[in-house]
Design an enzyme around this catalytic site. Sequence first.
Site, PDB file in Angstrom:
ATOM      1  N   SER A 266      47.982 -15.553  -4.218  1.00 62.69           N
ATOM      2  CA  SER A 266      46.964 -15.336  -2.938  1.00 62.69           C
ATOM      3  C   SER A 266      48.285 -16.532  -2.567  1.00 62.69           C
ATOM      4  O   SER A 266      48.986 -16.006  -1.240  1.00 62.69           O
ATOM      5  CB  SER A 266      46.091 -16.014  -2.609  1.00 62.69           C
ATOM      6  OG  SER A 266      45.816 -15.714  -1.881  1.00 62.69           O
TER       7      SER A 266
ATOM      8  N   SER B 142      43.233 -11.467   3.131  1.00 56.66           N
ATOM      9  CA  SER B 142      42.529 -12.512   2.280  1.00 56.66           C
ATOM     10  C   SER B 142      42.417 -14.015   1.431  1.00 56.66           C
ATOM     11  O   SER B 142      43.110 -12.955  -0.160  1.00 56.66           O
ATOM     12  CB  SER B 142      41.368 -11.736   2.560  1.00 56.66           C
ATOM     13  OG  SER B 142      40.181 -12.633   2.157  1.00 56.66           O
ATOM     14  N   GLU B 143      42.730 -14.955   2.010  1.00 58.63           N
ATOM     15  CA  GLU B 143      43.269 -15.483   0.883  1.00 58.63           C
ATOM     16  C   GLU B 143      42.537 -16.308  -0.531  1.00 58.63           C
ATOM     17  O   GLU B 143      42.721 -16.708  -1.187  1.00 58.63           O
ATOM     18  CB  GLU B 143      43.532 -17.043   1.535  1.00 58.63           C
ATOM     19  CG  GLU B 143      42.370 -18.086   1.946  1.00 58.63           C
ATOM     20  CD  GLU B 143      42.416 -18.217   3.183  1.00 58.63           C
ATOM     21  OE1 GLU B 143      42.644 -16.486   4.447  1.00 58.63           O
ATOM     22  OE2 GLU B 143      41.254 -18.626   4.356  1.00 58.63           O
ATOM     23  N   ASN B 144      41.520 -15.344  -0.623  1.00 59.47           N
ATOM     24  CA  ASN B 144      40.618 -15.665  -1.393  1.00 59.47           C
ATOM     25  C   ASN B 144      41.396 -14.543  -2.201  1.00 59.47           C
ATOM     26  O   ASN B 144      41.091 -14.476  -3.808  1.00 59.47           O
ATOM     27  CB  ASN B 144      38.981 -15.319  -1.473  1.00 59.47           C
ATOM     28  CG  ASN B 144      38.872 -14.363  -0.859  1.00 59.47           C
ATOM     29  OD1 ASN B 144      39.576 -13.795  -0.460  1.00 59.47           O
ATOM     30  ND2 ASN B 144      38.309 -13.828  -0.880  1.00 59.47           N
TER      31      ASN B 144
END
Lengths: 218, 233
Positions: free
Chosen positions: A88, A46-48
């Site tokens: 990320s 998840s890119e966060n």
Amino acid sequence: MPLTREQIAKRISDEVQDGYTVNLGIGIPTLVANYIPSNKTVMLQSENGLLGMGPFPTEDKIDADLINAGKQTITALPGASFFSSADSFAMIRGGHIDLTVLGAMEVDEEGSIANWMVPGKMIKGMGGAMDLVAGARNVIVAMQHTDKEGNSKLRKKCTLPLTGVKCIKKIVSDFGVIEVTDDGFVLKEYAPDMTAEQVVKATEGKIKISPDCKAMSV
Amino acid sequence: MASNKVYANAKEALAGVDSNMTYLVGGFGLCGIPENCITALRDSGVKNITCVSNNAGVDDFGLGLLLQTRQIKKMLSSYVGENATFEKQFMSGELELEFCPQGTLAERLRAGGAGIPAFYTPTGVGTKIAEGKEVREFNGRQFILEKGITGDFAFVKAWKGDKFGNLIYRKTARNFNPMIATAGKITVAEVEELVEVGELDPDQVHTPGVYIQRIFKSTNLEKRIEQRTVSKK
């Protein structure tokens, strides 16, 4: 009958290989996680800032400090890691993510994608989409083949502002599975109750029927 | 040396904020945002400010509070979808908006804090984002030049911090905070737990205290959840 959202997601899950690290976008792509068989070890990114994303939490496990890129409360699986947004996107841009699945408003025969703005409408922003299409080793698009008026969204040339240029290799639409090659779209599979010819007719961009084209098993 | 970084509250820690300044604000959505700093910045009454933050909060929380009071002149963000006040002010031309892809934004902040004026990235090549930017080819692929970002003030939120400013973040509340911490002329950290120097394990520190000029303990944190999703079992 065209495929349902769930059937599109299920078909994309077949593309996920054991050991893959995968980033799933919002919408149909999120549903793909539901169909990855338990005998495959897959890490969801998840890119966060999370690698090893798990399902939604039970009521007693909700944590405001643990969300996914869609801002939904989630969980972290054993083996998970947390990191900054810079780390990320180093993962994403650096080609360390095996597969990205995201939605699209248009894809064209060269593999360019538009999914972030419609001129004249409020623009919400591209979020991480431009980085994901520029960086992931393999990008699969989950989309509707046509708009409400029946116009093809698989274009000769995207009409909307682009998210990325020549970066899409495969599309799973509600009409079938289409690969993007140097020679335009190639139809590999069509929805069970349709014919290959119907899919070709519904496609604006240059499209060929693959010699081994078949009805999709759903 | 360590103790002079500690402030009693957000109001005191924000001494020197002014109109027309650029503020870097940590957080992703409403997760890991410096709640007390945002409220204190609103109460300071500064105007015409530029905010660099991945998102713009929601109507009544986060940076949305500063939109309600029309203190923000310009936002630099990757996604602003959740905010009707924002949409209204943007559509009427009151508010300036610059979109930056999320990974590019993270790297611009990292670069800004690390003394790198600009860098090449493949993100956005051939799109609107590339307009007016230098394009260069490396190994047969095109890249665009993006510039580092610094701010007059940076506001971050951490889970634990010591009086020297060493910070530890919690779970996905880390997000943009570590880069933003490095990119402010004055970086203010608000923490849930403020401990003595020596109490944090040096191996676990995410942001070394050298980046932090001011630190205080947050009070009355709401930690609002944007999308409350649960599973049955």
